[in-house]
Motif scaffolding. Structure first.
Motif, PDB file in Angstrom:
ATOM      1  N   GLN A  55     -63.492 -10.194 -38.936  1.00  0.00           N
ATOM      2  CA  GLN A  55     -63.426 -10.572 -37.530  1.00  0.00           C
ATOM      3  C   GLN A  55     -64.412  -9.683 -36.774  1.00  0.00           C
ATOM      4  OE1 GLN A  55     -61.794 -13.082 -36.467  1.00  0.00           O
ATOM      5  NE2 GLN A  55     -59.768 -13.288 -37.394  1.00  0.00           N
ATOM      6  N   PRO A  56     -65.500 -10.249 -36.248  1.00  0.00           N
ATOM      7  CA  PRO A  56     -66.574  -9.430 -35.672  1.00  0.00           C
ATOM      8  C   PRO A  56     -66.154  -8.568 -34.490  1.00  0.00           C
ATOM      9  CG  PRO A  56     -66.878 -11.755 -35.147  1.00  0.00           C
ATOM     10  CD  PRO A  56     -65.789 -11.689 -36.164  1.00  0.00           C
ATOM     11  N   ASP A  57     -65.110  -8.961 -33.766  1.00  0.00           N
ATOM     12  CA  ASP A  57     -64.716  -8.210 -32.575  1.00  0.00           C
ATOM     13  C   ASP A  57     -63.728  -7.091 -32.861  1.00  0.00           C
ATOM     14  OD1 ASP A  57     -66.326  -9.755 -30.954  1.00  0.00           O
ATOM     15  OD2 ASP A  57     -64.743 -11.213 -30.522  1.00  0.00           O
ATOM     16  N   PHE A  58     -63.189  -7.036 -34.095  1.00  0.00           N
ATOM     17  CA  PHE A  58     -62.219  -5.983 -34.384  1.00  0.00           C
ATOM     18  C   PHE A  58     -62.943  -4.655 -34.573  1.00  0.00           C
ATOM     19  CE2 PHE A  58     -59.269  -3.624 -37.241  1.00  0.00           C
ATOM     20  CZ  PHE A  58     -58.242  -3.488 -36.315  1.00  0.00           C
ATOM     21  N   ILE A  59     -62.358  -3.588 -34.033  1.00  0.00           N
ATOM     22  CA  ILE A  59     -63.054  -2.306 -33.933  1.00  0.00           C
ATOM     23  C   ILE A  59     -63.507  -1.749 -35.288  1.00  0.00           C
ATOM     24  CG2 ILE A  59     -60.914  -0.941 -33.955  1.00  0.00           C
ATOM     25  CD1 ILE A  59     -64.162  -0.227 -31.953  1.00  0.00           C
ATOM     26  N   LEU A  60     -62.713  -1.926 -36.346  1.00  0.00           N
ATOM     27  CA  LEU A  60     -63.112  -1.362 -37.633  1.00  0.00           C
ATOM     28  C   LEU A  60     -64.279  -2.113 -38.261  1.00  0.00           C
ATOM     29  CD1 LEU A  60     -59.825  -0.254 -39.424  1.00  0.00           C
ATOM     30  CD2 LEU A  60     -61.172   0.892 -37.673  1.00  0.00           C
ATOM     31  N   ASN A  61     -64.568  -3.303 -37.734  1.00  0.00           N
ATOM     32  CA  ASN A  61     -65.744  -4.047 -38.200  1.00  0.00           C
ATOM     33  C   ASN A  61     -66.978  -3.728 -37.373  1.00  0.00           C
ATOM     34  OD1 ASN A  61     -64.295  -5.322 -40.255  1.00  0.00           O
ATOM     35  ND2 ASN A  61     -63.588  -6.939 -38.866  1.00  0.00           N
ATOM     36  N   LYS A  62     -66.793  -2.880 -36.357  1.00  0.00           N
ATOM     37  CA  LYS A  62     -67.921  -2.470 -35.520  1.00  0.00           C
ATOM     38  C   LYS A  62     -68.213  -0.978 -35.643  1.00  0.00           C
ATOM     39  CE  LYS A  62     -66.120  -4.143 -31.674  1.00  0.00           C
ATOM     40  NZ  LYS A  62     -66.026  -4.551 -30.240  1.00  0.00           N
ATOM     41  N   VAL A  63     -67.187  -0.192 -35.917  1.00  0.00           N
ATOM     42  CA  VAL A  63     -67.342   1.259 -36.073  1.00  0.00           C
ATOM     43  C   VAL A  63     -66.970   1.625 -37.501  1.00  0.00           C
ATOM     44  CG1 VAL A  63     -66.562   3.517 -35.298  1.00  0.00           C
ATOM     45  CG2 VAL A  63     -66.776   1.651 -33.652  1.00  0.00           C
ATOM     46  N   HIS A  64     -67.938   2.126 -38.261  1.00  0.00           N
ATOM     47  CA  HIS A  64     -67.703   2.360 -39.690  1.00  0.00           C
ATOM     48  C   HIS A  64     -67.725   3.841 -40.083  1.00  0.00           C
ATOM     49  CE1 HIS A  64     -68.110  -1.974 -40.422  1.00  0.00           C
ATOM     50  NE2 HIS A  64     -69.168  -1.935 -39.634  1.00  0.00           N
ATOM     51  N   ASP A  65     -68.039   4.704 -39.166  1.00  0.00           N
ATOM     52  CA  ASP A  65     -68.203   6.116 -39.537  1.00  0.00           C
ATOM     53  C   ASP A  65     -67.349   7.036 -38.679  1.00  0.00           C
ATOM     54  OD1 ASP A  65     -69.639   5.548 -37.272  1.00  0.00           O
ATOM     55  OD2 ASP A  65     -71.444   6.645 -37.855  1.00  0.00           O
ATOM     56  N   ALA A  66     -66.194   6.559 -38.249  1.00  0.00           N
ATOM     57  CA  ALA A  66     -65.283   7.371 -37.432  1.00  0.00           C
ATOM     58  C   ALA A  66     -64.179   7.946 -38.313  1.00  0.00           C
ATOM     59  CB  ALA A  66     -64.679   6.541 -36.311  1.00  0.00           C
ATOM     60  N   ALA A  67     -63.877   9.228 -38.100  1.00  0.00           N
ATOM     61  CA  ALA A  67     -62.788   9.879 -38.841  1.00  0.00           C
ATOM     62  C   ALA A  67     -61.555  10.051 -37.958  1.00  0.00           C
ATOM     63  CB  ALA A  67     -63.242  11.237 -39.369  1.00  0.00           C
ATOM     64  N   ILE A  68     -61.634   9.575 -36.711  1.00  0.00           N
ATOM     65  CA  ILE A  68     -60.535   9.701 -35.757  1.00  0.00           C
ATOM     66  C   ILE A  68     -60.179   8.322 -35.225  1.00  0.00           C
ATOM     67  CG2 ILE A  68     -59.765  10.728 -33.580  1.00  0.00           C
ATOM     68  CD1 ILE A  68     -61.836  12.956 -34.039  1.00  0.00           C
ATOM     69  N   LEU A  69     -58.896   7.980 -35.317  1.00  0.00           N
ATOM     70  CA  LEU A  69     -58.396   6.723 -34.767  1.00  0.00           C
ATOM     71  C   LEU A  69     -57.601   7.046 -33.505  1.00  0.00           C
ATOM     72  CD1 LEU A  69     -57.786   3.643 -35.060  1.00  0.00           C
ATOM     73  CD2 LEU A  69     -55.776   4.296 -36.419  1.00  0.00           C
ATOM     74  N   VAL A  70     -57.954   6.410 -32.393  1.00  0.00           N
ATOM     75  CA  VAL A  70     -57.247   6.617 -31.130  1.00  0.00           C
ATOM     76  C   VAL A  70     -56.482   5.336 -30.814  1.00  0.00           C
ATOM     77  CG1 VAL A  70     -57.441   7.212 -28.698  1.00  0.00           C
ATOM     78  CG2 VAL A  70     -59.061   8.178 -30.345  1.00  0.00           C
ATOM     79  N   ALA A  71     -55.159   5.427 -30.798  1.00  0.00           N
ATOM     80  CA  ALA A  71     -54.326   4.230 -30.664  1.00  0.00           C
ATOM     81  C   ALA A  71     -53.358   4.352 -29.492  1.00  0.00           C
ATOM     82  CB  ALA A  71     -53.556   3.987 -31.960  1.00  0.00           C
ATOM     83  N   GLY A  72     -52.772   3.211 -29.120  1.00  0.00           N
ATOM     84  CA  GLY A  72     -51.839   3.171 -28.013  1.00  0.00           C
ATOM     85  C   GLY A  72     -50.484   3.772 -28.349  1.00  0.00           C
ATOM     86  N   LYS A  73     -49.627   3.790 -27.361  1.00  0.00           N
ATOM     87  CA  LYS A  73     -48.302   4.411 -27.452  1.00  0.00           C
ATOM     88  C   LYS A  73     -47.424   3.771 -28.532  1.00  0.00           C
ATOM     89  CE  LYS A  73     -44.348   5.434 -24.420  1.00  0.00           C
ATOM     90  NZ  LYS A  73     -43.827   5.280 -23.043  1.00  0.00           N
ATOM     91  N   ASN A  74     -46.586   4.602 -29.137  1.00  0.00           N
ATOM     92  CA  ASN A  74     -45.600   4.178 -30.142  1.00  0.00           C
ATOM     93  C   ASN A  74     -46.273   3.679 -31.414  1.00  0.00           C
ATOM     94  OD1 ASN A  74     -42.950   3.917 -31.043  1.00  0.00           O
ATOM     95  ND2 ASN A  74     -42.813   1.780 -30.402  1.00  0.00           N
TER      96      ASN A  74
END
Length: 205
Positions: A55-74
């Protein structure tokens, strides 16, 4: 387990609340008996369509070299499956940032070398804003100082962590490794108990 002290990395933003463990790693992929390979199916139903195309719009298909995931609450709510932490770690993330974690997920993460950093809701929004303004923005997570910072904006916040888990992460130890590191002290204690028939006696001066 790989030791963790400080990491400076780009971040993958996932500003959704209540991300549960079945979304992190769907139940149909839990057949493996080792931790390796789970990262291939991290967020599987969001990363790929029914035909298996990214899915081209999903973040992991656009950012491939991040070691930190920033996610919403809970983050990490739902079932207690440890595979969720395995999948995130196997994919390449070393830190997950949120304003609240489900307790079982948080413990599973710490037991598997993945650092859950809980921040205030206000600071979490600052992180999302900073990354939106500059997708190349770096974040710095310092476990020894217990700080998370955005060097580009000068903003930072401290976070809490269990002292025992902090020691284990800093030294690359899981619970078994920690016990083995205390082997000499345990053996000395057992020898001392044996001298008193299994009962340690207090000696009055």
């Amino acid at each position: 387990m790989e030791a963790f002290r400080k990491i400076i990395s780009k971040a993958a933003p996932l500003p959704l609340e209540n991300i549960d463990t079945d979304q992190i790693i769907p139940a149909r992929f839990l057949k493996a008996t080792t931790r390796a390979g789970f990262g291939d199916n991290l967020f599987r139903d969001w990363r790929y369509d029914e035909q298996g195309n990214p899915q081209p719009d999903f973040i992991l298909n656009k950012v491939h070299d991040a070691a930190i995931l920033v996610a919403g609450k809970n983050f990490g709510c739902g079932s207690s499956r440890e595979h969720a932490a395995w999948a995130i770690y196997d994919y390449g993330f070393r830190v997950v940032v949120s304003s609240f974690f489900a307790d079982i997920f948080k413990n599973n993460a710490l037991n598997n070398g993945l650092l859950p950093v809980q921040v205030s809701e206000a600071f979490l929004q600052e992180l999302f804003d900073a990354i939106a303004a500059d997708p190349e923005q770096l974040l710095e997570v310092d476990l020894e100082k217990q700080t998370i910072a955005v060097p580009g904006t000068g903003k930072s916040e401290t976070f809490d962590i269990n002292p025992y888990k902090k020691h284990c992460l800093l030294n690359g130890l899981d619970d078994i490794d920690f016990l083995l590191s205390k082997k000499a002290a345990i053996e000395a204690y057992e020898r001392e108990r044996a001298l008193y028939g299994g009962i340690k006696q207090e000696v009055t001066p």
